[in-house]
Structure formats: structure tokens, C-alpha cells
Motif scaffolding. Structure first.
Motif, PDB file in Angstrom:
ATOM      1  N   THR A 158       6.033  10.300 -19.117  1.00  0.00           N
ATOM      2  CA  THR A 158       6.892  11.038 -20.040  1.00  0.00           C
ATOM      3  C   THR A 158       7.933  10.155 -20.705  1.00  0.00           C
ATOM      4  OG1 THR A 158       8.522  11.565 -18.328  1.00  0.00           O
ATOM      5  CG2 THR A 158       6.645  13.073 -18.571  1.00  0.00           C
ATOM      6  N   GLY A 159       8.194   8.978 -20.109  1.00  0.00           N
ATOM      7  CA  GLY A 159       9.267   8.125 -20.592  1.00  0.00           C
ATOM      8  C   GLY A 159      10.558   8.360 -19.849  1.00  0.00           C
ATOM      9  N   GLU A 160      10.564   9.387 -18.982  1.00  0.00           N
ATOM     10  CA  GLU A 160      11.752   9.701 -18.189  1.00  0.00           C
ATOM     11  C   GLU A 160      11.691   9.064 -16.799  1.00  0.00           C
ATOM     12  OE1 GLU A 160      14.328  11.313 -19.480  1.00  0.00           O
ATOM     13  OE2 GLU A 160      13.196  11.414 -21.359  1.00  0.00           O
ATOM     14  N   GLU A 161      10.590   8.383 -16.499  1.00  0.00           N
ATOM     15  CA  GLU A 161      10.428   7.751 -15.184  1.00  0.00           C
ATOM     16  C   GLU A 161      11.443   6.612 -14.995  1.00  0.00           C
ATOM     17  OE1 GLU A 161       6.597   9.651 -16.295  1.00  0.00           O
ATOM     18  OE2 GLU A 161       7.975   8.276 -17.316  1.00  0.00           O
ATOM     19  N   ASP A 162      11.702   6.294 -13.740  1.00  0.00           N
ATOM     20  CA  ASP A 162      12.571   5.166 -13.409  1.00  0.00           C
ATOM     21  C   ASP A 162      11.713   3.905 -13.365  1.00  0.00           C
ATOM     22  OD1 ASP A 162      14.360   3.324 -12.489  1.00  0.00           O
ATOM     23  OD2 ASP A 162      14.702   4.282 -10.533  1.00  0.00           O
ATOM     24  N   PHE A 163      11.677   3.166 -14.465  1.00  0.00           N
ATOM     25  CA  PHE A 163      10.813   1.999 -14.556  1.00  0.00           C
ATOM     26  C   PHE A 163      11.373   0.772 -13.841  1.00  0.00           C
ATOM     27  CE2 PHE A 163       9.044   4.608 -17.939  1.00  0.00           C
ATOM     28  CZ  PHE A 163       7.686   4.438 -17.728  1.00  0.00           C
ATOM     29  N   ARG A 164      12.457   0.981 -13.094  1.00  0.00           N
ATOM     30  CA  ARG A 164      12.902  -0.079 -12.201  1.00  0.00           C
ATOM     31  C   ARG A 164      12.021  -0.112 -10.955  1.00  0.00           C
ATOM     32  NH1 ARG A 164      19.072   1.751 -11.922  1.00  0.00           N
ATOM     33  NH2 ARG A 164      17.902   3.712 -11.739  1.00  0.00           N
ATOM     34  N   ARG A 165      11.288   0.962 -10.725  1.00  0.00           N
ATOM     35  CA  ARG A 165      10.319   1.015  -9.632  1.00  0.00           C
ATOM     36  C   ARG A 165       9.055   0.257 -10.038  1.00  0.00           C
ATOM     37  NH1 ARG A 165       9.200   7.079  -9.273  1.00  0.00           N
ATOM     38  NH2 ARG A 165       7.659   6.387  -7.708  1.00  0.00           N
ATOM     39  N   PRO A 166       8.264  -0.204  -9.060  1.00  0.00           N
ATOM     40  CA  PRO A 166       6.990  -0.851  -9.399  1.00  0.00           C
ATOM     41  C   PRO A 166       6.118   0.087 -10.234  1.00  0.00           C
ATOM     42  CG  PRO A 166       7.525  -1.282  -7.110  1.00  0.00           C
ATOM     43  CD  PRO A 166       8.539  -0.272  -7.601  1.00  0.00           C
ATOM     44  N   LEU A 167       5.550  -0.443 -11.296  1.00  0.00           N
ATOM     45  CA  LEU A 167       4.816   0.365 -12.259  1.00  0.00           C
ATOM     46  C   LEU A 167       3.661   1.133 -11.628  1.00  0.00           C
ATOM     47  CD1 LEU A 167       4.354   1.221 -15.183  1.00  0.00           C
ATOM     48  CD2 LEU A 167       3.002  -0.860 -15.494  1.00  0.00           C
ATOM     49  N   TYR A 168       2.836   0.426 -10.823  1.00  0.00           N
ATOM     50  CA  TYR A 168       1.652   1.093 -10.284  1.00  0.00           C
ATOM     51  C   TYR A 168       2.009   2.059  -9.165  1.00  0.00           C
ATOM     52  CZ  TYR A 168      -0.524  -2.393 -13.199  1.00  0.00           C
ATOM     53  OH  TYR A 168      -0.870  -3.167 -14.273  1.00  0.00           O
ATOM     54  N   GLU A 169       3.210   1.919  -8.616  1.00  0.00           N
ATOM     55  CA  GLU A 169       3.720   2.914  -7.673  1.00  0.00           C
ATOM     56  C   GLU A 169       4.046   4.198  -8.422  1.00  0.00           C
ATOM     57  OE1 GLU A 169       7.972   3.381  -5.671  1.00  0.00           O
ATOM     58  OE2 GLU A 169       6.814   1.782  -4.705  1.00  0.00           O
ATOM     59  N   ILE A 170       4.617   4.064  -9.626  1.00  0.00           N
ATOM     60  CA  ILE A 170       4.895   5.234 -10.464  1.00  0.00           C
ATOM     61  C   ILE A 170       3.594   5.930 -10.813  1.00  0.00           C
ATOM     62  CG2 ILE A 170       5.762   6.002 -12.709  1.00  0.00           C
ATOM     63  CD1 ILE A 170       7.770   3.703 -12.604  1.00  0.00           C
ATOM     64  N   PHE A 171       2.598   5.134 -11.223  1.00  0.00           N
ATOM     65  CA  PHE A 171       1.293   5.709 -11.557  1.00  0.00           C
ATOM     66  C   PHE A 171       0.777   6.574 -10.407  1.00  0.00           C
ATOM     67  CE2 PHE A 171      -0.711   2.654 -14.908  1.00  0.00           C
ATOM     68  CZ  PHE A 171       0.407   2.796 -15.706  1.00  0.00           C
ATOM     69  N   GLU A 172       0.774   5.966  -9.205  1.00  0.00           N
ATOM     70  CA  GLU A 172       0.119   6.607  -8.068  1.00  0.00           C
ATOM     71  C   GLU A 172       0.931   7.758  -7.500  1.00  0.00           C
ATOM     72  OE1 GLU A 172      -1.845   5.344  -3.737  1.00  0.00           O
ATOM     73  OE2 GLU A 172      -1.246   3.812  -5.197  1.00  0.00           O
ATOM     74  N   LYS A 173       2.225   7.537  -7.253  1.00  0.00           N
ATOM     75  CA  LYS A 173       3.027   8.550  -6.566  1.00  0.00           C
ATOM     76  C   LYS A 173       3.472   9.685  -7.484  1.00  0.00           C
ATOM     77  CE  LYS A 173       4.666   5.580  -2.828  1.00  0.00           C
ATOM     78  NZ  LYS A 173       5.838   5.055  -2.075  1.00  0.00           N
ATOM     79  N   ASP A 174       3.726   9.363  -8.753  1.00  0.00           N
ATOM     80  CA  ASP A 174       4.227  10.394  -9.669  1.00  0.00           C
ATOM     81  C   ASP A 174       3.124  11.083 -10.467  1.00  0.00           C
ATOM     82  OD1 ASP A 174       6.535   9.299  -8.721  1.00  0.00           O
ATOM     83  OD2 ASP A 174       7.422   8.835 -10.667  1.00  0.00           O
ATOM     84  N   HIS A 175       2.010  10.364 -10.683  1.00  0.00           N
ATOM     85  CA  HIS A 175       0.982  10.920 -11.570  1.00  0.00           C
ATOM     86  C   HIS A 175      -0.422  10.885 -10.976  1.00  0.00           C
ATOM     87  CE1 HIS A 175       3.947  11.180 -14.807  1.00  0.00           C
ATOM     88  NE2 HIS A 175       4.341   9.976 -14.475  1.00  0.00           N
ATOM     89  N   SER A 176      -0.540  10.506  -9.711  1.00  0.00           N
ATOM     90  CA  SER A 176      -1.833  10.491  -9.006  1.00  0.00           C
ATOM     91  C   SER A 176      -2.886   9.675  -9.744  1.00  0.00           C
ATOM     92  CB  SER A 176      -2.332  11.929  -8.793  1.00  0.00           C
ATOM     93  OG  SER A 176      -1.406  12.674  -8.021  1.00  0.00           O
ATOM     94  N   VAL A 177      -2.451   8.604 -10.363  1.00  0.00           N
ATOM     95  CA  VAL A 177      -3.357   7.689 -11.053  1.00  0.00           C
ATOM     96  C   VAL A 177      -3.328   6.366 -10.304  1.00  0.00           C
ATOM     97  CG1 VAL A 177      -3.806   6.403 -13.175  1.00  0.00           C
ATOM     98  CG2 VAL A 177      -3.055   8.790 -13.294  1.00  0.00           C
ATOM     99  N   ILE A 178      -4.482   5.913  -9.830  1.00  0.00           N
ATOM    100  CA  ILE A 178      -4.544   4.686  -9.034  1.00  0.00           C
ATOM    101  C   ILE A 178      -5.154   3.561  -9.869  1.00  0.00           C
ATOM    102  CG2 ILE A 178      -5.470   3.604  -6.952  1.00  0.00           C
ATOM    103  CD1 ILE A 178      -5.539   6.378  -5.683  1.00  0.00           C
ATOM    104  N   ALA A 179      -4.354   2.523 -10.087  1.00  0.00           N
ATOM    105  CA  ALA A 179      -4.837   1.344 -10.815  1.00  0.00           C
ATOM    106  C   ALA A 179      -5.739   0.548  -9.876  1.00  0.00           C
ATOM    107  CB  ALA A 179      -3.655   0.498 -11.283  1.00  0.00           C
ATOM    108  N   THR A 180      -7.004   0.408 -10.266  1.00  0.00           N
ATOM    109  CA  THR A 180      -7.996  -0.194  -9.372  1.00  0.00           C
ATOM    110  C   THR A 180      -8.565  -1.504  -9.895  1.00  0.00           C
ATOM    111  OG1 THR A 180      -8.627   2.028  -8.636  1.00  0.00           O
ATOM    112  CG2 THR A 180     -10.168   0.246  -8.150  1.00  0.00           C
ATOM    113  N   LEU A 181      -8.732  -1.602 -11.205  1.00  0.00           N
ATOM    114  CA  LEU A 181      -9.401  -2.766 -11.792  1.00  0.00           C
ATOM    115  C   LEU A 181      -8.523  -3.396 -12.867  1.00  0.00           C
ATOM    116  CD1 LEU A 181     -11.977  -4.532 -12.296  1.00  0.00           C
ATOM    117  CD2 LEU A 181     -12.702  -2.756 -13.915  1.00  0.00           C
ATOM    118  N   SER A 182      -8.425  -4.724 -12.835  1.00  0.00           N
ATOM    119  CA  SER A 182      -7.678  -5.466 -13.849  1.00  0.00           C
ATOM    120  C   SER A 182      -8.571  -6.538 -14.441  1.00  0.00           C
ATOM    121  CB  SER A 182      -6.439  -6.116 -13.215  1.00  0.00           C
ATOM    122  OG  SER A 182      -5.803  -6.989 -14.132  1.00  0.00           O
ATOM    123  N   LYS A 183      -8.625  -6.593 -15.754  1.00  0.00           N
ATOM    124  CA  LYS A 183      -9.342  -7.651 -16.458  1.00  0.00           C
ATOM    125  C   LYS A 183      -8.317  -8.401 -17.301  1.00  0.00           C
ATOM    126  CE  LYS A 183     -13.665  -5.031 -16.691  1.00  0.00           C
ATOM    127  NZ  LYS A 183     -14.729  -4.497 -17.579  1.00  0.00           N
TER     128      LYS A 183
END
Length: 242
Positions: A158-183
Motif C-alpha cells: 500500500t505504501g504505508e508499510e514500514d520499509f525500515r523492516r527487511p523487504l521480504y519479511e514485509i512481503f511474507e508476514k504482511d502480505h503472505s507473499v514468499i520471495a523464492t527465486l531471484s535472477k
């Protein structure tokens, strides 16, 4: 500094040797460029084989903490932040794992229309706004990287997240999105006026440019990231295993 291995410990000898070497190279004399004792002397002092000692030394060389030159010896490397392609993390997690304190110098959040390249990566239209995050980050002494990240609307940021937290932690804990693959794509380039001003280098100075494409468990795109690193402050290490 007296180095001693506990041969009765359940901790493997090469791990103990690695821990002792980390303490040794933190000593001021070695930080100032003094060569480490040679392998023969070190292995005798620790009462371990040279092959066991070499396992510990190789680990520290790989991490960029030591520099070994044939016929010269081993010494502590000049401190530069490094990143490894194996076991990728968000930048905050990566630096925390290495014990590096990171400071945020700037942070900007905007909703933008993606250009065609980004829209094609996300498989969306150029008429759909996406969240863009720009951050200038570095050590407490100076910034060394400028990030630009674009996020797929599917993530739900939403843009209201606390981006001082680790980004992929925000993905997973706040939005249930798990970053799995990086190219990733890594190249050398010259700093333009904008990036040079952010990183505190001269216009046209060499910098490391990294593109990162991040996908979720279903290999659906979730982040398009651009990173511009000061060449004198960052090392990118690659590990290959056959």
C-alpha cells in the motif's frame, strides 16, 4: 594473541580454526596490513593439519576477509561490503547477517505508470500504476548503494508499510507473499549525473550495476530491482558448485 584449538570439543576443528582466525584478523596489527603467520606455523600452533587450516582460510578468503597471494602470503583485505549470489536475501537481511550496520540516507515512495519493459516483466499494462521505492543506503560513514524497486500490484503493498523492516519479511508476514527465486544481471557502467550525486562520486565514475528479478513460489514476478553500487565500497562474490 595465543590461538588454541579444543581437541575435545564436538565442534569440528575447521570451524574452531575459522572462529579463531576471525578473532585474530580483528586485531589492529592485522587490520593495518600485517601478514598472517604462514600455514605451516599456524597449523603447528593449532595442532591441526594444513588441510584443515586451509578449509578455514578458504572460507575467509571467499568471504572477502582475507587476500592470499602465491609466494607472498595472506593478509586482511581492505574492508569493502560484499554480497554473495548464493543464499540471496533482502539487502537488510544480507547486511545484518554479515554484521554490517546500514543507514538509510533517503527513502522515496511513489505510484508510477511502468514503462514497457517493466510492464512486460510484470505482465501488466502500462496504464496500471505500480509502487516504486527508491532508497539511498550505506554505512554510517557514507552511502554506497542506490536502489530502485518496482513491485507487482499482486503483492498488495500500500505504501504505508514500514520499509525500515527487511523487504521480504514485509512481503511474507504482511502480505503472505514468499520471495523464492531471484535472477540477476550484473554489469559495470558509468555513473550518470543523478547516480553520481547520490553516491558522492564523480560523474562518469565506474559503478557496479545490478538488476534483480524476484519471483514468488509460483515463479510469478513480484519485484523488479535496480541497484547502483560504488565500485570502491562493494564487492559482489559468486560461488559456483559442480
Amino acid at each position: 594473541m595465543k590461538l588454541k584449538i579444543n581437541h575435545n570439543s564436538h565442534t569440528p576443528l575447521h570451524i574452531q580454526a575459522e572462529e579463531l582466525l576471525r578473532k585474530l584478523i580483528a586485531e589492529e596489527e592485522y587490520q593495518n596490513g600485517k601478514m598472517l603467520p604462514n600455514e605451516v606455523d599456524l597449523s603447528k600452533q593449532l595442532a591441526i593439519s594444513r588441510s584443515t587450516l586451509r578449509m578455514a582460510l578458504n572460507k575467509l578468503v571467499y568471504e572477502g576477509l582475507l587476500i592470499r597471494k602465491k609466494g607472498v602470503g595472506t593478509k586482511v583485505a581492505e574492508m569493502a561490503v560484499s554480497s554473495k549470489s548464493m543464499n540471496w536475501l533482502s539487502f537488510s537481511q544480507e547486511m545484518a547477517a554479515r554484521g554490517i550496520v546500514i543507514k538509510d540516507y533517503e527513502m522515496h515512495l511513489t505510484w508510477v505508470f511502468p514503462d514497457e519493459k517493466i510492464a512486460n516483466f510484470f505482465e501488466i499494462g502500462t496504464d496500471k500504476k505500480i509502487l516504486k521505492l527508491e532508497r539511498l543506503r550505506g554505512k554510517p560513514e557514507w552511502p554506497f548503494v542506490y536502489f530502485i524497486s518496482y513491485f507487482h500490484p499482486r503483492v498488495g503493498l500500500t505504501g504505508e508499510e514500514d520499509f525500515r523492516r527487511p523487504l521480504y519479511e514485509i512481503f511474507e508476514k504482511d502480505h503472505s507473499v514468499i520471495a523464492t527465486l531471484s535472477k540477476e544481471e550484473i554489469s559495470a557502467t558509468a555513473a550518470d549525473t543523478f547516480i553520481a550525486s547520490k553516491l558522492g562520486v564523480d560523474n562518469g565514475s565506474p559503478i557496479l550495476f545490478r538488476k534483480r528479478y524476484v519471483f514468488d513460489q509460483g515463479e510469478r514476478p513480484i519485484e523488479y530491482n535496480l541497484g547502483y553500487y560504488r565500485a570502491d565500497s562493494f564487492v559482489y562474490a559468486v560461488e559456483s558448485r559442480r
